[in-house]
Design a protein around this motif. Structure first.
Motif, PDB file in Angstrom:
ATOM      1  N   LYS A 210      12.926  -7.694  11.614  1.00  0.00           N
ATOM      2  CA  LYS A 210      12.162  -7.056  12.288  1.00  0.00           C
ATOM      3  C   LYS A 210      11.847  -7.246  13.697  1.00  0.00           C
ATOM      4  O   LYS A 210      11.565  -6.212  14.528  1.00  0.00           O
TER       5      LYS A 210
ATOM      6  N   ASP B 214      11.890  -2.397   4.854  1.00  0.00           N
ATOM      7  CA  ASP B 214      10.670  -2.596   5.353  1.00  0.00           C
ATOM      8  C   ASP B 214      10.547  -1.823   6.834  1.00  0.00           C
ATOM      9  O   ASP B 214       9.353  -1.492   7.157  1.00  0.00           O
TER      10      ASP B 214
ATOM     11  N   LYS C  47       9.473   1.733   6.135  1.00  0.00           N
ATOM     12  CA  LYS C  47       8.093   2.056   5.764  1.00  0.00           C
ATOM     13  C   LYS C  47       6.993   1.804   6.855  1.00  0.00           C
ATOM     14  O   LYS C  47       5.853   2.385   6.851  1.00  0.00           O
ATOM     15  N   GLU C  48       7.649   0.889   7.971  1.00  0.00           N
ATOM     16  CA  GLU C  48       6.646   0.388   9.023  1.00  0.00           C
ATOM     17  C   GLU C  48       6.732   1.446  10.179  1.00  0.00           C
ATOM     18  O   GLU C  48       6.055   1.030  11.257  1.00  0.00           O
TER      19      GLU C  48
ATOM     20  N   HIS D  99       7.030   6.715  -0.753  1.00  0.00           N
ATOM     21  CA  HIS D  99       6.450   6.322   0.419  1.00  0.00           C
ATOM     22  C   HIS D  99       6.934   7.499   1.260  1.00  0.00           C
ATOM     23  O   HIS D  99       7.949   8.117   1.384  1.00  0.00           O
TER      24      HIS D  99
ATOM     25  N   ASN E 198       7.625   7.855   4.555  1.00  0.00           N
ATOM     26  CA  ASN E 198       8.612   7.592   5.341  1.00  0.00           C
ATOM     27  C   ASN E 198       9.969   7.797   4.716  1.00  0.00           C
ATOM     28  O   ASN E 198      10.980   7.571   5.524  1.00  0.00           O
TER      29      ASN E 198
END
Length: 324
Positions: free
Chosen positions: A140, A170, A173-174, A200, A202
């Protein structure tokens, strides 16, 4: 190579554990998770494999598990040291192979080194689960650096295989809308897509060969009896040869050094796995494999078809943008 629900729970445990361990000395911390390698510095070009072709779109790829345990002083370290030349060579092999498989002549390629969980750790799943958030956080951080300093506003494909696919979820989704508007597609290969994932906002599953802003996911087996726990309860399957989500079979060629094999593949709409017929040379993966599970063949089976599909989706994305 994990159970996703268990990972989510253990991520919270890891955060609490990190806070607790911060007040402990090195000996106490090491007794829980072992020594930690240096944190990758993504301003350092050695922490990347990059091929800049001057293309109109990028491929950001997260490698799978390519390293084992190693010694850090007198202790066994279960996370890759991204500054260790021996471990880097193992990771670099997949980076180079995937670039040659998928990027073609037009995609710029970006792949970060990260402190991935060692293959040995999967023999003790609880240890692997406790370590995995460290690997995901590295990826990330590399993604944040890529967006700020390397992407320069271009459309992008994000892809991950096996352990690498976990961080892909991850990141998706962010992802804010301002970034997601440049997402051509996400390829999460060799890992389960859960019901929780697809609700979700996204995450939108691919339905064909040229839809964009979508997630492409698949796992390959000889039969449902060969499914591994890393893809149990999977809900997404698209055939990477004919790009159908139904059970229509497709013939494909597996290219090999000593000759080519003609195989067929179709989506089992019950188990949501790809069923591969005709392959006989496979050996189970060490530690957690099963006969008839083709997890470590995913990249080799379909690479000509995925490479063309990436190009087709980029073309569809660029056409759509011009029409807006």
């Amino acid at each position: 190579m994990i159970d996703r629900q268990r990972y989510s729970f253990l991520t919270l445990v890891f955060i609490g554990l990190t806070l607790m361990l911060s007040s402990w000395n090195d000996e106490e911390r090491r007794s829980i998770i072992g020594p930690l390698p240096p944190v990758p510095d993504y301003t350092d070009s050695t922490q990347w494999f990059i091929v800049n072709r001057g293309g109109e779109a990028d491929l950001f790829y997260i490698i799978s598990t390519e390293t084992g345990d190693h010694m850090q002083g007198d202790d066994t370290c279960h996370l890759a040291d991204t500054y260790d030349e021996t471990l880097r060579k193992n990771m670099l092999k997949e980076m180079v192979a995937v670039d040659s498989f998928y990027s073609g002549k037009r995609l710029n390629y970006f792949s970060p080194f990260y402190r991935q969980v060692s293959m040995n750790s999967w023999g003790t799943p609880d240890l692997a689960f406790a370590l995995l958030p460290i690997a995901v956080e590295d990826v990330k951080h590399s993604w944040d650096y890529y967006l700020k300093h390397l992407n320069q506003g271009r459309p992008f494909i994000i892809a991950g295989f096996s352990q690498g696919a976990v961080a892909t979820f991850d990141i998706l989704k962010e992802m804010p809308d301002s970034v997601r508007s440049r997402l051509v597609a996400a390829y999460t290969i060799g890992f389960k897509v859960t019901q929780e994932d697809i609700v979700h906002p996204n995450i939108k599953l691919a339905q064909g060969a040229t839809d964009t802003g979508v997630l492409i996911g698949f796992n390959s087996v000889k039969s449902p009896e060969s499914i591994l726990y890393i893809s149990e309860n999977n809900v997404a399957c698209i055939n990477p040869v004919n790009w159908h989500t139904d059970a229509e079979p497709a013939t494909f060629v597996l290219y090999g050094r000593r000759g080519n094999d003609t195989l067929s593949v179709w989506c089992d709409t019950v188990s949501h796995h790809l069923i591969v017929d005709g392959y006989t040379k496979h050996r189970p993966i060490p530690l957690f494999g099963k006969p008839g599970n083709y997890h470590n063949m995913e990249l080799k089976f379909y690479y000509p078809y995925i490479r063309q599909n990436m190009a087709d989706r980029v073309a569809a994305f660029m056409k759509k943008k011009k029409e807006e």
